[in-house]
Motif scaffolding. Structure first.
Motif, PDB file in Angstrom:
ATOM      1  N   GLU A  19       0.756  -0.911   0.004  1.00 30.08           N
ATOM      2  CA  GLU A  19       0.100  -0.006   0.450  1.00 30.08           C
ATOM      3  C   GLU A  19       0.525   1.163  -0.121  1.00 30.08           C
ATOM      4  OE1 GLU A  19      -3.056   1.223   3.102  1.00 30.08           O
ATOM      5  OE2 GLU A  19      -3.765  -0.086   2.467  1.00 30.08           O
ATOM      6  N   MET A  20       0.679   2.050  -1.171  1.00 38.06           N
ATOM      7  CA  MET A  20       1.282   3.905  -0.603  1.00 38.06           C
ATOM      8  C   MET A  20       0.036   4.571  -0.540  1.00 38.06           C
ATOM      9  SD  MET A  20       4.647   2.210  -2.237  1.00 38.06           S
ATOM     10  CE  MET A  20       5.360   3.719  -3.089  1.00 38.06           C
ATOM     11  N   GLU A  21       0.588   5.991   0.428  1.00 37.50           N
ATOM     12  CA  GLU A  21       0.102   6.987   0.297  1.00 37.50           C
ATOM     13  C   GLU A  21       0.762   8.315  -0.484  1.00 37.50           C
ATOM     14  OE1 GLU A  21      -3.073   7.115   3.670  1.00 37.50           O
ATOM     15  OE2 GLU A  21      -1.032   8.727   4.444  1.00 37.50           O
ATOM     16  N   TYR A  22      -0.149   8.599  -0.952  1.00 35.92           N
ATOM     17  CA  TYR A  22       0.227  10.314  -1.650  1.00 35.92           C
ATOM     18  C   TYR A  22      -0.648  11.272  -1.587  1.00 35.92           C
ATOM     19  CZ  TYR A  22       2.709   6.363  -4.778  1.00 35.92           C
ATOM     20  OH  TYR A  22       3.710   6.179  -5.281  1.00 35.92           O
ATOM     21  N   GLU A  23      -0.074  12.220  -1.251  1.00 34.34           N
ATOM     22  CA  GLU A  23      -0.842  13.698  -0.842  1.00 34.34           C
ATOM     23  C   GLU A  23      -0.685  14.416  -2.755  1.00 34.34           C
ATOM     24  OE1 GLU A  23      -0.997  17.649   1.456  1.00 34.34           O
ATOM     25  OE2 GLU A  23       0.563  16.291   1.545  1.00 34.34           O
ATOM     26  N   VAL A  24      -1.412  15.076  -2.954  1.00 34.16           N
ATOM     27  CA  VAL A  24      -1.224  15.299  -4.304  1.00 34.16           C
ATOM     28  C   VAL A  24      -0.932  17.320  -3.825  1.00 34.16           C
ATOM     29  CG1 VAL A  24      -2.825  16.347  -6.734  1.00 34.16           C
ATOM     30  CG2 VAL A  24      -2.997  14.443  -5.460  1.00 34.16           C
ATOM     31  N   LEU A  25       0.383  16.986  -4.643  1.00 36.68           N
ATOM     32  CA  LEU A  25       0.972  18.524  -4.209  1.00 36.68           C
ATOM     33  C   LEU A  25       0.915  19.496  -5.243  1.00 36.68           C
ATOM     34  CD1 LEU A  25       4.616  18.132  -3.214  1.00 36.68           C
ATOM     35  CD2 LEU A  25       2.317  18.392  -1.736  1.00 36.68           C
ATOM     36  N   ALA A  26       1.042  19.522  -6.617  1.00 34.29           N
ATOM     37  CA  ALA A  26       0.422  20.237  -7.411  1.00 34.29           C
ATOM     38  C   ALA A  26      -0.154  19.446  -8.661  1.00 34.29           C
ATOM     39  CB  ALA A  26       1.757  21.231  -7.623  1.00 34.29           C
ATOM     40  N   ILE A  27      -1.046  20.019  -9.781  1.00 31.49           N
ATOM     41  CA  ILE A  27      -1.348  19.571 -11.125  1.00 31.49           C
ATOM     42  C   ILE A  27      -1.030  20.771 -12.069  1.00 31.49           C
ATOM     43  CG2 ILE A  27      -3.695  19.087 -12.458  1.00 31.49           C
ATOM     44  CD1 ILE A  27      -5.463  18.311  -9.559  1.00 31.49           C
ATOM     45  N   HIS A  28      -0.582  20.697 -13.343  1.00 30.70           N
ATOM     46  CA  HIS A  28       0.100  21.468 -14.446  1.00 30.70           C
ATOM     47  C   HIS A  28       0.504  20.861 -15.638  1.00 30.70           C
ATOM     48  CE1 HIS A  28       4.113  19.382 -13.402  1.00 30.70           C
ATOM     49  NE2 HIS A  28       4.054  19.883 -12.156  1.00 30.70           N
ATOM     50  N   ARG A  29       1.152  21.794 -16.451  1.00 28.51           N
ATOM     51  CA  ARG A  29       0.662  21.607 -17.652  1.00 28.51           C
ATOM     52  C   ARG A  29       2.764  21.326 -17.925  1.00 28.51           C
ATOM     53  NH1 ARG A  29      -2.957  25.207 -18.043  1.00 28.51           N
ATOM     54  NH2 ARG A  29      -4.914  24.534 -19.154  1.00 28.51           N
ATOM     55  N   GLY A  30       2.767  20.359 -18.645  1.00 27.90           N
ATOM     56  CA  GLY A  30       4.822  20.345 -19.118  1.00 27.90           C
ATOM     57  C   GLY A  30       5.022  20.055 -18.173  1.00 27.90           C
ATOM     58  N   ASN A  31       6.386  20.093 -17.755  1.00 28.17           N
ATOM     59  CA  ASN A  31       7.333  19.175 -16.844  1.00 28.17           C
ATOM     60  C   ASN A  31       7.355  20.673 -15.841  1.00 28.17           C
ATOM     61  OD1 ASN A  31       7.961  16.346 -17.359  1.00 28.17           O
ATOM     62  ND2 ASN A  31       9.296  17.959 -18.950  1.00 28.17           N
ATOM     63  N   ARG A  32       7.786  20.077 -15.262  1.00 30.91           N
ATOM     64  CA  ARG A  32       8.259  21.776 -14.140  1.00 30.91           C
ATOM     65  C   ARG A  32       8.996  22.590 -14.557  1.00 30.91           C
ATOM     66  NH1 ARG A  32       8.409  19.836  -7.157  1.00 30.91           N
ATOM     67  NH2 ARG A  32       8.123  21.488  -6.818  1.00 30.91           N
ATOM     68  N   GLY A  33       8.552  23.473 -14.013  1.00 31.34           N
ATOM     69  CA  GLY A  33       9.642  24.320 -14.124  1.00 31.34           C
ATOM     70  C   GLY A  33       9.270  25.137 -15.603  1.00 31.34           C
ATOM     71  N   GLU A  34       8.442  24.716 -17.134  1.00 27.05           N
ATOM     72  CA  GLU A  34       8.035  25.329 -17.957  1.00 27.05           C
ATOM     73  C   GLU A  34       7.261  25.907 -18.231  1.00 27.05           C
ATOM     74  OE1 GLU A  34       7.154  21.937 -20.691  1.00 27.05           O
ATOM     75  OE2 GLU A  34       9.101  21.165 -20.881  1.00 27.05           O
TER      76      GLU A  34
END
Length: 163
Positions: A148-163
């Protein structure tokens, strides 16, 4: 009977179209030349080069057929029109892996574009399907082959980070 659509991003569509073009135009010529050269060596019954070229030709034609079938039933996701309020196919997502306490970036793609080395996970995978429809701040618990894995959604974005 309705066929399942192959979900692709524009980048994935372009990559498959380019591969198909290359196989049809360049690779076919290359293989035809190999077959011609092997035939010129004489007896085909014991000609390893001829057999290898014919095998390569069969593999090339099979890949062409596979790509043509994939592309004739495709649904392209316009990444510029994605609603960034909820996770959907085509989104890039930054999550906090609660077990390892580290940030992980995923791009949710259709099954045909999956590439774990690039962080592209299928919308049909356990993690991908669990993330679909979630919003920033949501906690997602996923049953995976590793447990079992647990994730918290931090951000939803387009492209790779920093684009």
């Amino acid at each position: 009977m309705s066929e399942t659509k192959n979900i692709l991003t524009y980048a994935g569509l372009k990559r498959y179209e380019e591969e198909l073009h290359d196989l049809k135009v360049n690779k076919r010529k290359e293989i035809a030349q190999k077959i011609k050269e092997a035939r010129e060596q004489g007896d085909l019954s014991e000609n390893a080069e001829y057999d290898a070229a014919k095998d390569e030709q069969r593999q090339n034609e099979a890949r062409i057929e596979q790509l043509e079938n994939l592309l004739k039933n495709v649904e392209v996701i316009d990444e510029d029109e994605i609603d960034l309020d909820i996770i959907s196919v085509g989104c890039n997502v930054t999550v906090l892996d609660k077990l390892d306490n580290e940030e992980v970036d995923f791009m949710i793609v259709g099954a045909t574009e999956t590439d774990s080395r690039e962080g592209k996970i299928s919308n049909e995978s356990p993690v991908g399907s669990a993330l679909l429809g979630k919003r920033e701040g949501d906690i997602v618990t996923v049953e995976t082959p590793m447990g079992e894995m647990e994730y918290e959604v931090l951000a939803i974005h387009r492209g790779n980070r920093g684009e």
